[in-house]
Write a protein that holds these residues in place. Structure first.
Motif, mmCIF file in Angstrom:
data_model
loop_
_atom_site.group_PDB
_atom_site.id
_atom_site.type_symbol
_atom_site.label_atom_id
_atom_site.label_comp_id
_atom_site.label_asym_id
_atom_site.label_seq_id
_atom_site.Cartn_x
_atom_site.Cartn_y
_atom_site.Cartn_z
ATOM 1 N N ALA A 2 -6.614 1.532 4.313
ATOM 2 C CA ALA A 2 -5.697 0.443 4.048
ATOM 3 C C ALA A 2 -5.190 -0.504 5.301
ATOM 4 O O ALA A 2 -4.916 -1.633 5.187
ATOM 5 C CB ALA A 2 -4.353 0.774 3.489
ATOM 6 N N ARG A 3 -5.475 -0.109 6.433
ATOM 7 C CA ARG A 3 -5.208 -0.891 7.689
ATOM 8 C C ARG A 3 -6.629 -1.619 8.145
ATOM 9 O O ARG A 3 -6.440 -2.576 9.001
ATOM 10 C CB ARG A 3 -4.813 0.253 8.762
ATOM 11 C CG ARG A 3 -3.558 0.585 8.331
ATOM 12 C CD ARG A 3 -3.208 1.690 9.718
ATOM 13 N NE ARG A 3 -1.762 2.023 9.509
ATOM 14 C CZ ARG A 3 -1.546 3.464 9.657
ATOM 15 N NH1 ARG A 3 -2.703 4.235 9.843
ATOM 16 N NH2 ARG A 3 -0.482 3.782 9.032
ATOM 17 N N VAL A 12 -1.935 -0.767 -1.885
ATOM 18 C CA VAL A 12 -2.340 0.521 -1.443
ATOM 19 C C VAL A 12 -1.657 1.462 -2.508
ATOM 20 O O VAL A 12 -0.345 1.605 -2.630
ATOM 21 C CB VAL A 12 -1.715 0.725 -0.027
ATOM 22 C CG1 VAL A 12 -2.271 2.369 0.135
ATOM 23 C CG2 VAL A 12 -2.575 0.035 0.713
ATOM 24 N N ARG A 14 -0.827 5.340 -2.660
ATOM 25 C CA ARG A 14 -0.882 6.659 -2.191
ATOM 26 C C ARG A 14 -0.696 7.825 -3.048
ATOM 27 O O ARG A 14 0.014 7.766 -3.806
ATOM 28 C CB ARG A 14 0.508 6.578 -1.058
ATOM 29 C CG ARG A 14 0.315 5.640 -0.101
ATOM 30 C CD ARG A 14 1.476 5.691 0.940
ATOM 31 N NE ARG A 14 1.541 4.508 1.819
ATOM 32 C CZ ARG A 14 0.746 4.144 2.846
ATOM 33 N NH1 ARG A 14 -0.073 5.270 3.210
ATOM 34 N NH2 ARG A 14 1.044 3.452 3.638
ATOM 35 N N MET A 15 -1.560 8.776 -2.632
ATOM 36 C CA MET A 15 -1.582 10.131 -3.454
ATOM 37 C C MET A 15 -1.814 11.279 -2.511
ATOM 38 O O MET A 15 -2.400 11.394 -1.698
ATOM 39 C CB MET A 15 -2.611 9.976 -4.511
ATOM 40 C CG MET A 15 -4.065 9.958 -4.011
ATOM 41 S SD MET A 15 -5.398 10.041 -5.360
ATOM 42 C CE MET A 15 -5.228 8.168 -6.148
ATOM 43 N N ARG A 16 -1.208 12.080 -3.076
ATOM 44 C CA ARG A 16 -1.463 13.652 -2.398
ATOM 45 C C ARG A 16 -2.281 14.634 -3.347
ATOM 46 O O ARG A 16 -1.935 14.597 -4.821
ATOM 47 C CB ARG A 16 -0.038 14.462 -2.365
ATOM 48 C CG ARG A 16 -0.226 15.655 -1.617
ATOM 49 C CD ARG A 16 1.139 16.358 -1.289
ATOM 50 N NE ARG A 16 1.759 15.194 -0.448
ATOM 51 C CZ ARG A 16 2.969 15.562 0.257
ATOM 52 N NH1 ARG A 16 3.882 16.423 -0.410
ATOM 53 N NH2 ARG A 16 3.308 14.573 1.166
#
Length: 114
Positions: A2-3, A12, A14-16
């Motif tokens: 994402a950077r 973005v 985000r997921m775990r």
């Protein structure tokens, strides 16, 4: 990711992720020393398929290597060719097929021992 500039302006998410291994594998199998190979999914090739392998005499200077023992196949040595056309030292592939019914390179399956 994402950077990176390429993704500038992208949203973005985000997921775990959690993974759980549910199949038991004992230390002997990990070390390749399984006592009963059939329990581990390894099935020997049939004797008739092992005997039917094409026998080849290695010509001098071919530079071919057995992918099982990693030794160079020297001129005049006995070798065997699988139906998939892969070539191995004869003793190596016969020993391999007494434990597994597939080619160690491409996984071509030979008939299994009953």
């Amino acid at each position: 990711m994402a950077r990176q500039k390429h993704y500038a302006g992208w949203n973005v998410l985000r997921m775990r992720v959690t993974a759980e291994v549910t199949q038991f594998v004992d230390d002997d199998f990990v070390l390749g020393l399984a006592v009963d190979d059939r329990v581990c999914g390894l099935v020997p090739a049939s004797e008739s398929s092992i005997e039917a392998l094409e026998k080849v005499e290695i010509e001098q200077g071919t530079g071919e290597t057995c992918s099982i023992c990693l030794e160079e196949l020297i001129g005049g040595a006995a070798a065997a060719r699988m139906p998939c056309m892969h070539l191995f030292d004869q003793n190596c592939i016969v020993n391999w097929l007494h434990r597994n019914n597939f080619c160690p390179l491409c996984r071509f399956k030979l008939p299994a021992r009953e």
